[in-house]
Design a protein around this motif. Structure first.
Motif, short mmCIF file in Angstrom:
data_model
loop_
_atom_site.label_atom_id
_atom_site.label_comp_id
_atom_site.label_asym_id
_atom_site.label_seq_id
_atom_site.Cartn_x
_atom_site.Cartn_y
_atom_site.Cartn_z
N ASP A 135 0.82 -1.21 0.00
CA ASP A 135 0.00 0.00 0.00
C ASP A 135 0.86 1.27 0.00
N HIS A 136 2.04 1.22 0.63
CA HIS A 136 2.90 2.40 0.65
C HIS A 136 3.40 2.73 -0.76
N LEU A 137 3.60 1.70 -1.59
CA LEU A 137 4.01 1.94 -2.97
C LEU A 137 2.83 2.44 -3.81
N ARG A 138 1.65 1.92 -3.52
CA ARG A 138 0.45 2.42 -4.21
C ARG A 138 0.20 3.88 -3.88
N LYS A 139 0.53 4.28 -2.65
CA LYS A 139 0.35 5.68 -2.25
C LYS A 139 1.25 6.58 -3.09
N LEU A 140 2.45 6.13 -3.39
CA LEU A 140 3.33 6.89 -4.29
C LEU A 140 2.65 7.10 -5.63
N GLN A 141 2.13 6.01 -6.19
CA GLN A 141 1.49 6.07 -7.49
C GLN A 141 0.28 7.00 -7.49
N LYS A 142 -0.52 6.94 -6.41
CA LYS A 142 -1.71 7.80 -6.31
C LYS A 142 -1.33 9.28 -6.28
N ASN A 143 -0.11 9.56 -5.82
CA ASN A 143 0.36 10.94 -5.78
C ASN A 143 1.15 11.32 -7.03
N GLY A 144 1.00 10.51 -8.07
CA GLY A 144 1.64 10.84 -9.35
C GLY A 144 3.12 10.54 -9.42
N ILE A 145 3.62 9.73 -8.50
CA ILE A 145 5.05 9.39 -8.48
C ILE A 145 5.23 8.00 -9.07
N PRO A 146 5.85 7.89 -10.25
CA PRO A 146 6.02 6.57 -10.86
C PRO A 146 6.96 5.67 -10.06
N VAL A 147 6.65 4.38 -10.06
CA VAL A 147 7.42 3.39 -9.30
C VAL A 147 7.87 2.28 -10.25
N VAL A 148 9.15 1.92 -10.16
CA VAL A 148 9.66 0.76 -10.89
C VAL A 148 10.20 -0.23 -9.87
N VAL A 149 9.66 -1.44 -9.90
CA VAL A 149 10.08 -2.51 -8.99
C VAL A 149 11.16 -3.34 -9.69
N PHE A 150 12.26 -3.63 -8.99
CA PHE A 150 13.30 -4.46 -9.59
C PHE A 150 13.73 -5.58 -8.65
N ASP A 151 14.21 -6.64 -9.22
CA ASP A 151 14.73 -7.84 -8.54
C ASP A 151 13.66 -8.63 -7.82
N ARG A 152 13.02 -8.06 -6.81
CA ARG A 152 12.01 -8.78 -6.03
C ARG A 152 10.62 -8.33 -6.46
N ASP A 153 9.84 -9.26 -6.94
CA ASP A 153 8.50 -8.94 -7.45
C ASP A 153 7.57 -8.54 -6.30
N CYS A 154 6.55 -7.78 -6.64
CA CYS A 154 5.50 -7.39 -5.70
C CYS A 154 4.18 -7.90 -6.26
N PRO A 155 3.81 -9.13 -5.99
CA PRO A 155 2.60 -9.71 -6.57
C PRO A 155 1.36 -8.88 -6.26
N GLY A 156 0.57 -8.60 -7.30
CA GLY A 156 -0.65 -7.82 -7.13
C GLY A 156 -0.47 -6.33 -7.29
N LEU A 157 0.77 -5.86 -7.30
CA LEU A 157 1.03 -4.43 -7.49
C LEU A 157 1.21 -4.16 -8.99
N GLU A 158 0.40 -3.26 -9.52
CA GLU A 158 0.53 -2.87 -10.92
C GLU A 158 1.59 -1.78 -11.02
N ALA A 159 2.71 -2.14 -11.60
CA ALA A 159 3.84 -1.21 -11.72
C ALA A 159 4.80 -1.76 -12.75
N ASP A 160 5.73 -0.92 -13.20
CA ASP A 160 6.81 -1.41 -14.05
C ASP A 160 7.70 -2.34 -13.22
N LYS A 161 8.13 -3.43 -13.84
CA LYS A 161 8.94 -4.40 -13.10
C LYS A 161 10.10 -4.89 -13.97
N VAL A 162 11.28 -4.97 -13.36
CA VAL A 162 12.47 -5.51 -14.03
C VAL A 162 12.97 -6.65 -13.14
#
Length: 341
Positions: A135-162
């Motif tokens: 939810d803390h990462l979703r809060k970033l997104q809700k405030n217009g801050i893009p998030v890219v997740v890398f190495d460790r996946d976050c299941p259920g979180l819609e975001a860019d992932k590497v």
């Protein structure tokens, strides 16, 4: 000048002009006389004037800074990723701020809050081993801050992932051990809630199933962390079984090296009595005796691609956001800690 930090107001007072004129002169405003701009620049250089980036970020709601949240920074893995990030971001107008969660979910949440308060422009994150709620990462997104997740996946979180195909790497490793004649292959897995732990465990299990080999619960032991000390007791537990394994596939190189150390202390020969294979291909792994067989990951490329994806969003804020999921394929690196095929 008696102050430690020079301000636009100080320069304006010295030259008997307005602070707004100083500001425009420093930005090379075409409406100002050349003499005024030259005088402002000369005094700014003499007094070593530096703009207050924090004040500017509050004014414009933009800090030109990217937050990078990682669980730790002592390993080659994360330091190489950060190097890849810096090599890309360093060529842009952005800076990076590195934040360590120390594998703590609570600390990670606090870091996200601090970054938001600093008007951070974007965040690259590899979550802690304790993180199950995003939810803390979703809060970033809700405030217009893009998030890219890398190495460790976050299941259920819609975001860019590497990410890396951990399943494929584990499957390759265990299939190799089987091909070299190993019959009793154990697995030293990582903390249970990590996506990488699950993927590597599934790769291990499916390789055994494919080759009609039995799955023994006592051969699967999970370690509490990723340091050398975290692997010692679990490795000893495996080797002391009544029917001990003749091979160990470890979650990472540090755990594999712990297993090598324990095996040697207990009088086993590597790889004659037991083959040991890790994951990550840390630089020091090839310098042990015997050199460690492992699974290589393109860590530097993970950092570079993660940064490029985030910058693409920051540089085109008005485009429709389409999330990318990029997955690198790891490669097996065979050395002398495992039997030859």
């Amino acid at each position: 000048m008696n102050k430690n930090r020079v301000t636009i107001t100080d320069i304006a007072s010295e030259l008997n002009i307005s602070p707004s004129t100083v500001s425009r002169a420093l930005k090379d405003h075409p409406g100002l006389r050349k003499e005024t701009k030259d005088a402002v620049r000369a005094l700014a250089e003499k007094w070593d004037y530096q703009p207050n980036l924090l004040a500017l970020s509050l004014l414009h709601r933009k800090s030109n800074t990217i937050g990078v949240i990682v669980p730790e920074i002592t390993s080659h893995f994360f330091s190489a990723i950060i190097t890849g990030i810096q090599d890309v971001v360093g060529k842009s107008d952005y800076n990076i701020m590195i934040c360590l969660s120390n594998e703590s979910y609570d600390e990670e949440v606090v870091l996200v809050k601090k970054l938001m308060n600093m008007q951070i422009d974007g965040v690259l994150v590899s979550t802690s081993s304790e993180t199950e709620n995003f939810d803390h990462l979703r809060k970033l997104q809700k405030n217009g801050i893009p998030v890219v997740v890398f190495d460790r996946d976050c299941p259920g979180l819609e975001a860019d992932k590497v990410l890396v195909d951990d399943y494929s790497g584990a499957f390759q490793a265990v299939e190799y051990l089987i091909a070299t004649g190993c019959k009793n292959i154990a697995h030293l897995g990582g903390p249970l809630n990590l996506s990488t732990t699950g993927h590597r465990l599934n790769g291990y299990l499916d390789a055994l199933k494919k080759n009609n080999m039995p799955i023994r619960e006592e051969y699967i032991v999970h370690v509490p962390g990723f340091s050398h000390k975290d692997g010692s007791k679990p490795a000893k537990k495996l080797i002391q079984l009544d029917n001990p394994p003749d091979a160990i596939f470890a979650m990472n190189d540090n755990i594999a090296i712990s297993a090598m150390h324990v095996a040697k202390k207990m009088g086993l020969r590597i790889p004659e009595d037991i083959s040991i294979l890790g994951f990550d291909d840390e630089p020091h792994s090839s310098f042990f005796t015997p050199p460690l067989s492992t699974v290589w990951q393109p860590v530097y490329s993970i950092g570079m691609l993660s940064a490029r994806i985030l910058l693409s969003h920051l540089n085109s804020p008005d485009t429709v956001l389409e999330y990318r999921k990029e997955i690198f394929i790891p490669e097996l690196v065979i050395r002398s800690s495992s039997k030859a095929n």
